[in-house]
Scaffold this motif. Structure first.
Motif, PDB file in Angstrom:
ATOM      1  N   TYR A   1       0.789  -1.232   0.000  1.00 57.79           N
ATOM      2  CA  TYR A   1       0.000   0.000   0.000  1.00 57.79           C
ATOM      3  C   TYR A   1       0.823   1.284   0.000  1.00 57.79           C
ATOM      4  O   TYR A   1       0.274   2.347  -0.235  1.00 57.79           O
ATOM      5  CB  TYR A   1      -0.962   0.035   1.201  1.00 57.79           C
ATOM      6  CG  TYR A   1      -2.074  -0.965   1.106  1.00 57.79           C
ATOM      7  CD1 TYR A   1      -3.134  -0.761   0.220  1.00 57.79           C
ATOM      8  CD2 TYR A   1      -2.084  -2.110   1.883  1.00 57.79           C
ATOM      9  CE1 TYR A   1      -4.166  -1.683   0.126  1.00 57.79           C
ATOM     10  CE2 TYR A   1      -3.117  -3.034   1.791  1.00 57.79           C
ATOM     11  CZ  TYR A   1      -4.152  -2.810   0.909  1.00 57.79           C
ATOM     12  OH  TYR A   1      -5.186  -3.721   0.812  1.00 57.79           O
TER      13      TYR A   1
ATOM     14  N   ASP B   1      -6.452  11.093  -2.387  1.00 57.08           N
ATOM     15  CA  ASP B   1      -7.194  10.022  -1.729  1.00 57.08           C
ATOM     16  C   ASP B   1      -8.516  10.613  -1.256  1.00 57.08           C
ATOM     17  O   ASP B   1      -8.534  11.704  -0.681  1.00 57.08           O
ATOM     18  CB  ASP B   1      -6.397   9.471  -0.540  1.00 57.08           C
ATOM     19  CG  ASP B   1      -5.065   8.879  -0.977  1.00 57.08           C
ATOM     20  OD1 ASP B   1      -5.014   8.325  -2.099  1.00 57.08           O
ATOM     21  OD2 ASP B   1      -4.087   8.984  -0.224  1.00 57.08           O
TER      22      ASP B   1
ATOM     23  N   MET C   1      -9.257   5.585   3.542  1.00 56.97           N
ATOM     24  CA  MET C   1      -8.177   4.776   2.973  1.00 56.97           C
ATOM     25  C   MET C   1      -8.354   3.288   3.280  1.00 56.97           C
ATOM     26  O   MET C   1      -7.392   2.552   3.464  1.00 56.97           O
ATOM     27  CB  MET C   1      -6.827   5.277   3.473  1.00 56.97           C
ATOM     28  CG  MET C   1      -6.429   6.580   2.791  1.00 56.97           C
ATOM     29  SD  MET C   1      -4.732   6.999   3.052  1.00 56.97           S
ATOM     30  CE  MET C   1      -4.828   8.776   3.088  1.00 56.97           C
TER      31      MET C   1
ATOM     32  N   GLU D   1      -6.723   0.252  -4.635  1.00 59.65           N
ATOM     33  CA  GLU D   1      -7.006   1.403  -3.758  1.00 59.65           C
ATOM     34  C   GLU D   1      -8.232   2.118  -4.318  1.00 59.65           C
ATOM     35  O   GLU D   1      -8.130   2.910  -5.251  1.00 59.65           O
ATOM     36  CB  GLU D   1      -5.797   2.359  -3.711  1.00 59.65           C
ATOM     37  CG  GLU D   1      -4.558   1.714  -3.091  1.00 59.65           C
ATOM     38  CD  GLU D   1      -3.396   2.687  -2.895  1.00 59.65           C
ATOM     39  OE1 GLU D   1      -3.535   3.884  -3.237  1.00 59.65           O
ATOM     40  OE2 GLU D   1      -2.353   2.240  -2.393  1.00 59.65           O
TER      41      GLU D   1
ATOM     42  N   TRP E   1      -9.812   4.383  -3.056  1.00 58.28           N
ATOM     43  CA  TRP E   1      -9.842   5.784  -2.619  1.00 58.28           C
ATOM     44  C   TRP E   1      -8.919   6.686  -3.438  1.00 58.28           C
ATOM     45  O   TRP E   1      -8.956   7.892  -3.332  1.00 58.28           O
ATOM     46  CB  TRP E   1      -9.402   5.866  -1.145  1.00 58.28           C
ATOM     47  CG  TRP E   1      -8.048   5.248  -0.905  1.00 58.28           C
ATOM     48  CD1 TRP E   1      -6.840   5.867  -1.037  1.00 58.28           C
ATOM     49  CD2 TRP E   1      -7.752   3.909  -0.501  1.00 58.28           C
ATOM     50  NE1 TRP E   1      -5.814   4.993  -0.751  1.00 58.28           N
ATOM     51  CE2 TRP E   1      -6.356   3.774  -0.409  1.00 58.28           C
ATOM     52  CE3 TRP E   1      -8.554   2.795  -0.191  1.00 58.28           C
ATOM     53  CZ2 TRP E   1      -5.719   2.582  -0.035  1.00 58.28           C
ATOM     54  CZ3 TRP E   1      -7.920   1.617   0.177  1.00 58.28           C
ATOM     55  CH2 TRP E   1      -6.519   1.510   0.256  1.00 58.28           C
ATOM     56  N   HIS E   2      -8.057   6.096  -4.229  1.00 62.79           N
ATOM     57  CA  HIS E   2      -7.001   6.882  -4.889  1.00 62.79           C
ATOM     58  C   HIS E   2      -7.416   7.235  -6.322  1.00 62.79           C
ATOM     59  O   HIS E   2      -7.608   6.346  -7.152  1.00 62.79           O
ATOM     60  CB  HIS E   2      -5.690   6.076  -4.876  1.00 62.79           C
ATOM     61  CG  HIS E   2      -4.524   6.823  -5.442  1.00 62.79           C
ATOM     62  ND1 HIS E   2      -3.372   7.087  -4.714  1.00 62.79           N
ATOM     63  CD2 HIS E   2      -4.315   7.362  -6.665  1.00 62.79           C
ATOM     64  CE1 HIS E   2      -2.529   7.757  -5.479  1.00 62.79           C
ATOM     65  NE2 HIS E   2      -3.073   7.928  -6.670  1.00 62.79           N
TER      66      HIS E   2
END
Ligand SMILES: [Zn+2]
Length: 264
Positions: free
Chosen positions: A147, A163, A167, A211, A213-214
């Motif tokens: 991560y 983000d 996360m 991810e 959120w990214h």
């Protein structure tokens, strides 16, 4: 976009007098075109910029995010990324979706502190002190790389990536989180945003775990990724604990370049 990149290049050319190495090499140029294909210019993007060796808070091409859009003070993005995000933010709001920036630009030193805390055991990874239980450097780096990026290899260095909301992938499986993630999947591309770290599998074989959120602002990030590929080598990735593993782990090929094909 052209103007931002051009300005950024000029700014770095003129205002980094303290840098040990000139951030801009006059021989390294990239041609970019504006949307109307009406103007062209040679711009320069330095290795120092690509590796986050500058302070976004003091860089005039970066803006601090207003607390209407971010969960705390001190989050910076490239101006153009920020403007595109604001458009997306209000479109989401109209649809009853509340986007919140929880991380933006992170420079080399910031990433180094995250990385070294994990490397040295000051910060636990999956509840474990890696310094105590994983003695092999390559193995330890591989675990952190699930991560976290090595300093100098993060898309967060560029001011194009952020983000959003949480996360934790788990959050995006809750009703509230899924609503946000589904909205982003259906709409973010209209505003230039893409999820670079999609699920690992046939389409993305190596690199960071997914991810959700990214999100990355592609009109700028595409340029920086291309420049990164051309200019940054394994010899540049140094200056932090465990950096000797970068080459063996091929972090440029297997992590920086290993993104969602839809974001290329
Ligand atoms: Zn991120």
């Amino acid at each position: 976009m052209l103007l931002v990149v051009y300005y950024l290049a000029l700014h770095h050319k003129n205002n980094n007098n303290n840098a040990e190495v000139s951030p801009v090499s006059k021989t390294d140029t990239v041609k970019t075109e504006n949307k109307n294909d009406a103007a062209k210019a040679d711009t320069t993007i330095s290795i120092e910029y690509l590796m986050g060796k500058f302070n976004p808070a003091k860089d005039k091409s970066f803006t601090e995010c207003d607390l209407e859009y971010a969960n705390r003070e001190g989050i910076y993005l490239q101006e153009e990324t920020y403007k595109a995000f604001i458009k997306m933010f209000y479109a989401a709001k109209n649809d009853g979706v509340s986007l919140k920036i929880i991380s933006g630009a992170r420079n080399f030193n910031y990433q180094k502190s995250i990385w070294e805390q994990k490397w040295n055991g000051g910060r636990l990874v999956d509840g474990k002190n890696l310094a105590n239980i994983v003695k092999d450097p390559v193995e330890r780096a591989t675990i952190i790389l699930k991560y976290s990026s090595m300093p100098g290899t993060s898309r967060h260095h560029w001011g194009t990536d952020m983000d959003l909301n949480s996360m934790e992938n788990k959050y995006f499986e809750t009703p509230a989180g899924k609503k946000i993630y589904d909205w982003l999947c259906n709409n973010a591309a209209k505003y230039g945003f893409c999820q670079p770290f999609s699920a690992l599998g046939d389409k993305r074989k190596n690199g960071y775990q997914e991810e959700k959120w990214h999100w990355s602002y592609l009109p700028l990030a595409k340029i920086f990724l291309k420049e990164y590929q051309k200019k940054v080598t394994y010899d540049h990735i140094t200056g932090f604990a465990g950096s000797q593993t970068a080459k063996e782990l091929k972090v440029i090929d297997n992590y920086v370049m290993s993104i969602n094909q839809g974001c290329e």
